[in-house]
Every structure is written in structure tokens, then in C-alpha cells.
Design a protein around this motif. Sequence first.
Motif, PDB file in Angstrom:
ATOM      1  N   GLU A 555       0.825  -1.201   0.000  1.00  0.00           N
ATOM      2  CA  GLU A 555       0.000   0.000   0.000  1.00  0.00           C
ATOM      3  C   GLU A 555       0.863   1.256   0.000  1.00  0.00           C
ATOM      4  O   GLU A 555       0.516   2.260  -0.624  1.00  0.00           O
ATOM      5  CB  GLU A 555      -0.919  -0.015   1.225  1.00  0.00           C
ATOM      6  CG  GLU A 555      -1.934   1.115   1.235  1.00  0.00           C
ATOM      7  CD  GLU A 555      -2.900   0.996   2.401  1.00  0.00           C
ATOM      8  OE1 GLU A 555      -3.714   1.928   2.570  1.00  0.00           O
ATOM      9  OE2 GLU A 555      -2.836  -0.034   3.126  1.00  0.00           O
ATOM     10  N   ASN A 559       0.779   4.207  -2.785  1.00  0.00           N
ATOM     11  CA  ASN A 559       0.545   5.600  -2.402  1.00  0.00           C
ATOM     12  C   ASN A 559       1.676   6.500  -2.880  1.00  0.00           C
ATOM     13  O   ASN A 559       1.440   7.627  -3.335  1.00  0.00           O
ATOM     14  CB  ASN A 559       0.390   5.712  -0.887  1.00  0.00           C
ATOM     15  CG  ASN A 559      -0.884   5.031  -0.393  1.00  0.00           C
ATOM     16  OD1 ASN A 559      -1.867   4.921  -1.132  1.00  0.00           O
ATOM     17  ND2 ASN A 559      -0.876   4.571   0.853  1.00  0.00           N
ATOM     18  N   THR A 571      -7.174   3.340 -12.127  1.00  0.00           N
ATOM     19  CA  THR A 571      -6.513   3.484 -10.830  1.00  0.00           C
ATOM     20  C   THR A 571      -6.120   2.117 -10.291  1.00  0.00           C
ATOM     21  O   THR A 571      -6.869   1.140 -10.407  1.00  0.00           O
ATOM     22  CB  THR A 571      -7.441   4.191  -9.845  1.00  0.00           C
ATOM     23  OG1 THR A 571      -7.878   5.424 -10.416  1.00  0.00           O
ATOM     24  CG2 THR A 571      -6.729   4.465  -8.524  1.00  0.00           C
ATOM     25  N   THR A 573      -5.584  -0.110  -7.229  1.00  0.00           N
ATOM     26  CA  THR A 573      -5.734  -0.419  -5.806  1.00  0.00           C
ATOM     27  C   THR A 573      -4.889  -1.629  -5.427  1.00  0.00           C
ATOM     28  O   THR A 573      -4.504  -1.788  -4.271  1.00  0.00           O
ATOM     29  CB  THR A 573      -7.197  -0.710  -5.485  1.00  0.00           C
ATOM     30  OG1 THR A 573      -7.658  -1.784  -6.314  1.00  0.00           O
ATOM     31  CG2 THR A 573      -8.053   0.533  -5.741  1.00  0.00           C
ATOM     32  N   GLN A 574      -4.613  -2.475  -6.418  1.00  0.00           N
ATOM     33  CA  GLN A 574      -3.707  -3.605  -6.273  1.00  0.00           C
ATOM     34  C   GLN A 574      -2.858  -3.670  -7.531  1.00  0.00           C
ATOM     35  O   GLN A 574      -3.330  -3.349  -8.627  1.00  0.00           O
ATOM     36  CB  GLN A 574      -4.469  -4.922  -6.086  1.00  0.00           C
ATOM     37  CG  GLN A 574      -5.255  -4.998  -4.783  1.00  0.00           C
ATOM     38  CD  GLN A 574      -5.972  -6.317  -4.650  1.00  0.00           C
ATOM     39  OE1 GLN A 574      -6.005  -7.114  -5.567  1.00  0.00           O
ATOM     40  NE2 GLN A 574      -6.560  -6.529  -3.485  1.00  0.00           N
ATOM     41  N   HIS A 585      -1.657  -3.725 -13.224  1.00  0.00           N
ATOM     42  CA  HIS A 585      -2.697  -4.631 -12.749  1.00  0.00           C
ATOM     43  C   HIS A 585      -2.319  -6.062 -13.106  1.00  0.00           C
ATOM     44  O   HIS A 585      -1.787  -6.324 -14.186  1.00  0.00           O
ATOM     45  CB  HIS A 585      -4.050  -4.295 -13.393  1.00  0.00           C
ATOM     46  CG  HIS A 585      -4.690  -3.076 -12.807  1.00  0.00           C
ATOM     47  ND1 HIS A 585      -5.459  -2.204 -13.548  1.00  0.00           N
ATOM     48  CD2 HIS A 585      -4.681  -2.574 -11.543  1.00  0.00           C
ATOM     49  CE1 HIS A 585      -5.892  -1.226 -12.772  1.00  0.00           C
ATOM     50  NE2 HIS A 585      -5.429  -1.427 -11.550  1.00  0.00           N
TER      51      HIS A 585
END
Length: 681
Positions: A555, A559, A571, A573-574, A585
Motif C-alpha cells: 500500500e 501511495n 486506478t 488499488t492492487q 494490474h
Amino acid sequence: MYENNVSIEICRHHTKGQRVCYCREWEIDLMMWQVKVQREQVEAVVGVILRIPSLVLAELWFRTSPEKLTNQPDDVTFIITVIYYLSLFFALALAALPLKNLVYLYIYTLSAGLVCFNWYMSHLFVNTELTQESESPMFLTDSSETQRVLLHLLTQCITSAFICYLLEITNWTRFVFLAFVLPILAKIMGMPSDVISGVHNFSTIFTILLVAFTVFNNLSYTFETVRVLLRKLSEAVTEFGWIPVILASWNTLHVGIQLLIFWIYMFISHIYVFIKVGNSVIIQEGFSMIFLAVVGECCATPISLLALSVTVSYFSYFILTFTKIFLQGWRGYMNDNDTFRGWTEGGTMLLIAFQTGLTDLKPIQRTFLMSILLFIVVSSLIESMYEVADPILLSLSAAHNRNIFKHFRAVLLFTFLWMFPLYMTYSICQYFTLDFWLLVIISSGILTTFQALGSLMVYSLFIYDSLRENSWEKLDDVIYYTRATVRVFEFLVALFVVCFGLKETLVGHWSLINSAILIVHCYFNVYKRLETGWKTFLLRREAVSRVESLPQATEEQLNSLSDVCPICFSTMTQAKVTTCNHFFHATCLRKWLYVKDTCPMCHKKIEVKKNEDNQTGIVVENNYVHNLMERDDELSEESDMSESDTESDASTEILEEDNDQIIDNVEAERAALQTIQNNDA
């Protein structure tokens, strides 16, 4: 001041006049270009119309033969044979001459035909005179006789004047074409019938000599024209080769349009004749049998068979173009207008017809064989329609197109693509017994049905994914398994055909052709499908292994990166971290690795390292880990060097502070490295 204003005004008028002049010149150039384009189009249309009779002559030449003549004198047979072969050369001249020479040829041919018409009218006039009982002149006493004589005289004069107009004869020689007026003048002068007949014979001999003199006088020009054409053809073949010259001649002379119009004319004429004096048994079978019988009759010669193949090509092009317009509108057709679309079906028709000897069969045999040929052509056309429509259907679903009418048209078309082959298969099995050949023929339609159903299922999956609030991570796997299922069904159909062929070869009648077809079918439709499917499976498994071997981004890394996926621009997220420290991705990277085994950003190869147990392990030699280890060694060396360096107290203190910070960073990086390795393990 006044002079300056006048000069400025003059300049303005000069500039305005110059602009008007430029505009007028541009308009004139545009008009000249339009006139040129219209002239080229008119010349093309005239050339096509004037060359179609050559195809008719060639068709008649193939359908007739002097050997079929019986109970004819030898001299008559010889004359007919000479005319028979001269007609072939005349057809070749009509097909190959340039437009200017072709117009001259038509003018001379029409003039010769009008001369023959004058002879025929004079012959009728003389025969009427010979059949009359009384030889006394009745020109002035009988009104009906007067009308007949004047009508023949007027016909001869008008025809002769038209011949002179065609040949552009303006001097005294134009009166020689009035030779067949002499028997009419003899009748008016009250001469007996035998004298009128002698005058007619004299006019005939005189006209024959005149025509022979004209032909021999222009023979040198004819030979010179042929010599120039052959020289140009030889130069073109020497420079470019036979195939480019044939293709250029095909496009320049519009041979395809000629064959299309010729075959449509022949088809309509045969339908008319068939309905008038056709076979009542075939008529009772319905329109389909009449259509097959007429099409079979319209391919009895090599010329008509070639015309049929070209017609099939144009029909296929129209259907495929209409398919694209139906799905994407006129704009899609303008953006992708493939002029070679549809020629596969025409070539298939021509090749199979020559292999089966279609032109040598009897009419009833051609009718039944034509049903098989048309089934093959329509199956190929349906497959071509699927190839055109499949990318459009998937683009509608993948791009989340909201136009409901486009989706409706696409689904409607694919419903037709999977239902119509099944209907054709059912229909043809009603007329023929199922054997190896028939099974090979209908298998292509069945495969198209499975492919269309598979595309509809993939389309439904994309639509379902577009309706979800969140993206479906398993979508790629589900699509792969769906397509794999379709490929398995295709493989089973091909395998069934091979097994049926082996059974028929071992138990039934064996033939060399069946064995050759079986071997070819087994190699291309069974072995190659199995090989392709297995390679796809291995590539997919390798891509999955590569993606799973890469470390998962933390994370904190996401960020600090604060970026989107370079593949899908969504975007993250993982994300997965590649060996070159790039973030993607996992699903996007896996799709990329199906095609290439390199990083999408820097094209560095992404490798999978195997452990000692020959099991695929986790990649621990990525650049991120290597950078940590190399930096650890460098910082250790720098710390050792800084501890031994005591030349300056101030510099020593600074180095000690830096070394303490460096050592702390090294320890933190070692801990991070150990954590990554433990997580990977």
C-alpha cells in the motif's frame, strides 16, 4: 494624398480581379476534371457494352461444332467450318481491341450487315417478280405494285445513305452502294423478270468485288494494328510479367463487369426458355429445383462457368459489404472498403467445378451437383460474414457502446449466422445420403454455428461486465474457458469426421481420393487445431506463472507511486511489481504476457525462476531486490572506508554521522528484503 488613395484603390481592384480570375480558373479546372471523369465513365460503359457480344460469340462457339453437321455437301461443310473458326477470331478481336479500333470494327461490321440486308431485300424483290404469272409491267397500273416498288426503292436508298454516313464517304464513290437499286430500276423500265434477275446477279457480283477490294485494301492496316498490339503486349510482359499484365487488362477492360452482365442476361433468357418449354417434372419440384436447373444450364461451357464464378464473387462482395453497412453504417463501409472481399467464394466455385468436371456432365447431373457447389459457396460466404462481423460485435461490447440499435442488429445477425447453417445442413441431408464427402461439406457450416454461438457468449460476458459496478477480475478467465469450450466442440466435430472417414475407408468402399481428403482433413482440422490449442494453453499457463511469481505491491508503494495502470489507464488499488520495478494490474499484465514475455514499459524480459525441486518459484531476482542487495554492499564498503579515514576531525564526525544514517538505512532495507522473501516463500 489623392494619388495615394487612387493607387490603393487600383491595387484593391487589381487584387479583387486577380482573385476572381483565380476563382474562375479553378472553376474551369473543376469543370474540365468533371468532364474528363464523365468521359472516362462513358468510355468505360461503352467499352463494356461493345465487348459483351464477344462473350456471346464465345459461348455459342463452345456450344456448337461443325462435326455435328450431317448430310451436308463437302463444300458447305468447309464453308461452315471456316466461318466457325473465323467467329472465334472475331470474338477475340472484340474482346482485346482498344476502344477506338473496336468502334471502327463495329462500324465496318454494321456496314457489312447493311449491305447484306440490301442484298436480301433485292433477293426478295426478284423472287416476287419471278413468281408473278404475267411479265407485263404493272408499275403504273396497279397501286399495290407501285407501293411495293417504291418501298423497296426507298429502303435501298435509305440503307445506302446510312452506310455512306457510317463510313464517312462524301465523294462520288458513295453511289456504288446503290447497286441493288438496279433491279428496281429495271422493273420500273418494264424489263422482263429474267432480265431483272440477271441485273440482281450483276449487282451481287459487283458488291462482292467491292467488299473484297475494301477488305484487301485495309488488310495492311489490320495487320499493322495487330502487330502493334502484340509488340506492346510483349514489352509489357517482358517488363512486368504475365500476372500483372493480366490483372491490369482485367481492370482496364472491366472484364468482371462484362462477365457479370453476360451471365445475368444468359440466366434471364434461360429462365424464360425453361418456363416456356421446360421440364414439367422439374417445374413441379418448385422454385429451388428450377433455380438449380437454370444455374446448371448457365455453366455448361468454360466461358459461362467463369462468368458464374465472377457473378458469385460480386454477389458475395455485395453481401459482405451489406453486412458491414448493416452493423456499422455507411461510415464503416467508407473507412474499410476491401475491394477483394468476396473473391474467395468465386474462386472456390471455379476450382471445385473444374475438379468435378461440371461442364462435361449431363444437365440433370449438373443440377444435382450444383446444389452441392452452392452449399459449399454459401457455407464459405457465411464464414466470411462471421469473420467480418465478429470483431464488430466484440468491439460493441468491450467499448461499452450504448447504442441499443447497433447491439440489436449485431445480435440479430449472429442469430442468423448460427441458425442458417443448421437449416442448410438439415435441407441438404433430406436429398442426399450421409457419407464421408457430405460430412466434410456440412462440417464447415456446423463449425460456423459453434463459432457464432461462442461469440454471442463472449459478447454476453462483456455486456454483463459493463453492467457491474466494479470490474470483474475473473472475466478474462471465464472468456478463455468459454472460447476453449467452443474450440473443444470444433475439435470434436473434426475428430468425428475423421473417425467416420476411417470407418468408411476400412469397412466400406476404399478410394485414393477419399484417403487423400482424409489425410488432409486429419492434418489441418485435427492435428493443427490440437497443436494450436495446446500452444495456447502452455502460453497461458506460462503467463499465469509469470504474473504469480511477481511480488504484490504494498500500500505504501502504491501511495508513493500515485499513478494509473499503464495498460488500462485505471486506478491501481492492487498491482504487481515487475522485475524492472514497474507497476501493473495483475489481469492487465497477464493479458500482455499472453502475447509477449517482456515488460510493456521497458521491454525487459520477465523471467520465472525455478527452485531446486523443479517447481516454479517466486521471482526473487527482480531489480527491486537486486537494487537493495547491491546498495547494501556499497553502503557497507563506504561505511568501512569512512571508519578508517581519520585525516580530518570535522570530516570524520560528518562521515560518522553519515555512516550511522547509512547503516540504519541498510538495516531497514535488509529487513524489508527479508520480509519480501518470507512473504514470497
